[in-house]
Design a protein around this motif. Structure first.
Motif, short mmCIF file in Angstrom:
data_model
loop_
_atom_site.label_atom_id
_atom_site.label_comp_id
_atom_site.label_asym_id
_atom_site.label_seq_id
_atom_site.Cartn_x
_atom_site.Cartn_y
_atom_site.Cartn_z
N HIS A 1 0.85 -1.19 0.00
CA HIS A 1 0.00 0.00 0.00
C HIS A 1 0.89 1.24 0.00
N PRO A 2 1.11 1.84 -1.16
CA PRO A 2 2.01 3.00 -1.22
C PRO A 2 1.40 4.21 -0.50
N GLN A 3 2.24 4.95 0.18
CA GLN A 3 1.81 6.14 0.91
C GLN A 3 2.20 7.42 0.18
N ALA A 4 3.44 7.48 -0.28
CA ALA A 4 3.91 8.67 -1.00
C ALA A 4 3.28 8.72 -2.38
N ILE A 5 3.18 9.92 -2.93
CA ILE A 5 2.55 10.12 -4.23
C ILE A 5 3.31 9.39 -5.32
N ILE A 6 4.65 9.33 -5.22
CA ILE A 6 5.42 8.63 -6.25
C ILE A 6 5.12 7.14 -6.24
N GLY A 7 4.86 6.59 -5.05
CA GLY A 7 4.50 5.18 -4.96
C GLY A 7 3.14 4.90 -5.56
N VAL A 8 2.18 5.81 -5.32
CA VAL A 8 0.84 5.66 -5.90
C VAL A 8 0.92 5.72 -7.42
N VAL A 9 1.69 6.67 -7.95
CA VAL A 9 1.85 6.80 -9.41
C VAL A 9 2.48 5.54 -9.99
N PHE A 10 3.50 5.00 -9.31
CA PHE A 10 4.16 3.79 -9.79
C PHE A 10 3.20 2.60 -9.78
N ALA A 11 2.39 2.48 -8.73
CA ALA A 11 1.43 1.37 -8.64
C ALA A 11 0.41 1.45 -9.77
N ILE A 12 -0.08 2.65 -10.05
CA ILE A 12 -1.05 2.82 -11.14
C ILE A 12 -0.38 2.53 -12.48
N ALA A 13 0.90 2.93 -12.61
CA ALA A 13 1.64 2.63 -13.85
C ALA A 13 1.77 1.13 -14.05
#
Length: 495
Positions: free
Chosen positions: A374-386
């Protein structure tokens, strides 16, 4: 102007007319034609229209299942029955539809199966209780299951084997059509979200199910005008004159039955339609690979696509509007474009190579999602969606496209729909299993469930590397291929 010679009162075909003696002759005429015929293209378009409706009906509850649970106060077990009932129906429909299509013809089955969609869509949308909903979704699944084998038979048998818009390319077109339907489904949900009064937003799932009857009725009306029987199936049944008529109507090919062999052909009975043939030489290995691909692809597709809204809600921490928007964007930008690429790759590269490349990318995406958690930082969220986008893109050009190409081009006309139907029934098993156990896995392991799902991407690669049959190398209906495979089949029976 052509003249007709009369000899003892029997009309002879025009001199330029091509005689046909077998299924192979019909296949050669289709493969060698140079003109484009709008009639045959309409048949292909309508076959894809059926695929569109299949995808729409399978997608409609991917968002609305939470409202169904609230409306009927469902337990997790009953929720699993609601979500898996349509897949159980597809298993029955695939087996039944494939057999019926090879036994009684493409046209009659294709014209009948839309009735399942109309009745089931209305019953599901107006369901007064969960048991009516389960029954209606099961019936809807039967319709989907019947439609896919006959649609794939039409796509394979109304296309040339080589060049642009060939058999593989048109079979691959089912994938972008599927994702287009998924996107349209989200568009409709998106529109209904604003149209429905806020106090009745819980009607959203009912309205989207009811809408499924509209395109089904339109397809019934248009099909009755443009559809025709497959010339390959007609010839396979010994109806060479009927095959010649269809070639004239659908392709503008001037052909006639060769009367010199008609008496011998008349003594032949049509090939027996049997599932047992799929497990005899030379089809056994192909059936195994197609089956493994269908089970694994459907399992991982269901894990990602069906639960995409809830996965995005977890990653984004967003509400209904943002979740629907993100689901729509991912389907349109990645899955649909991947499917379009798959159509181009299908007529340029071997199916095995394209499928292996797609599975490999999906494995990378799934492992990345498992590692991300479960990514917390915005870069992690963007990477997960990618990574979700990468998975959808790889599905579109690779496994998704090859899902239909492999079985449809591995079997000759007389067992093509049976082979596709059997493979798709295994796909239904994979999807039903995923729908039933993935909510449990998601509740128990969270995003770690992607480790389990990733196995579905790596297992087919092993089978594709071991069984090296390539369905796009030769036209399975060509005379020389049929002779060699019939010899192998007779040898198997003798043993």
């Amino acid at each position: 102007m052509s003249t007709i010679n009369i000899d003892d009162g029997i009309a002879s075909p025009p001199p330029q007319s091509t005689p046909i003696r077998s299924v192979g002759d019909v296949a050669n005429l289709i493969n060698s034609r140079s003109n484009k015929n709008s009639y045959a293209r309409w048949i292909v378009f309508l076959a894809l229209g059926g695929v569109f409706l299949d995808a729409y009906d399978l997608t409609t509850l991917s968002y609305g299942i939470d409202d169904v649970v609230k409306d009927f106060g469902l337990t997790p077990t009953i929720t699993g029955l609601v979500t898996s009932s349509i897949m159980i129906g597809t298993i029955v429909g695939n087996l039944l539809g494939g057999w019926l299509t090879d036994k009684y013809g493409r046209y009659s089955v294709f014209m009948a199966d839309m009735l399942f969609f109309v009745v089931s869509a209305i019953a599901a949308g107006l369901a007064p209780n969960v048991w009516v909903l389960i029954g209606a979704r099961f019936l809807m699944g039967v319709g989907v299951g019947i439609d896919l084998p006959v649609a794939m038979a039409y796509l394979a048998e109304f296309s040339k084997f080589t060049g642009k818009a060939n058999k593989a390319s048109r079979l691959a077109a089912w994938c972008p059509m599927w994702y287009a339907a998924s996107s349209v489904c989200f568009f409709i949900i998106f529109g209904l979200y604003f149209v429905l009064p806020k106090e009745h937003i819980d009607w959203l799932w009912r309205a989207s199910l009811l809408f499924g009857a509209v395109p089904a009725l339109l397809i019934i009306a248009v099909r009755s005008k443009f559809m025709n029987e497959s010339p390959l199936w007609a010839a396979n049944q010994g109806d060479l004159s009927g095959a010649a008529r269809i070639l004239r109507d659908s392709y503008g090919i001037d052909a006639h039955e060769d009367k010199s062999v008609s008496q011998a052909e008349a003594k032949k009975t049509p090939p027996k339609v049997s599932f047992r043939v799929l497990f005899q030489k030379p089809y056994r290995e192909r059936t195994l690979v197609a089956g493994v691909m269908n089970v694994c692809i459907s399992f991982e597709y269901t894990a990602i696509a069906f639960f995409l809204p809830s996965i995005l809600a977890q990653f984004l921490g967003a509400g209904v509007f943002e979740t629907i928007s993100a689901s729509l964007g991912l389907n349109a930008l990645f899955a649909f474009t991947g499917g379009l690429l798959g159509m181009r790759l299908a007529w340029k590269f071997p199916s095995r190579h394209v499928a292996i490349a797609g599975f490999a990318l999906q494995f990378i995406a799934l492992v990345s999602l498992a590692l991300m958690g479960h990514p917390q930082a915005i870069i992690g969220v963007v990477f997960a969606i990618a990574m979700l986008g990468l998975w959808l893109f790889a599905e579109g050009f690779g496994p998704g496209a090859q899902l239909m190409i492999y079985p449809a081009l591995s079997y000759p006309t007389h067992i093509r729909a049976t082979g596709v139907g059997f493979s798709r029934s295994l796909s239904g098993i994979g999807s039903a299993l995923a729908l039933f156990i993935l909510p449990i896995l998601q509740a128990s392991f969270g995003t770690n469930m992607f480790w389990i799902v990733s196995l579905s991407a790596i297992i087919p690669i092993v089978f594709l590397l071991v069984v090296r049959f390539e369905p796009t190398r030769h036209d399975i209906d060509a005379p020389e291929i049929q002779d060699s495979e019939n010899h192998a089949h007779r040898g198997e029976q003798h043993v």
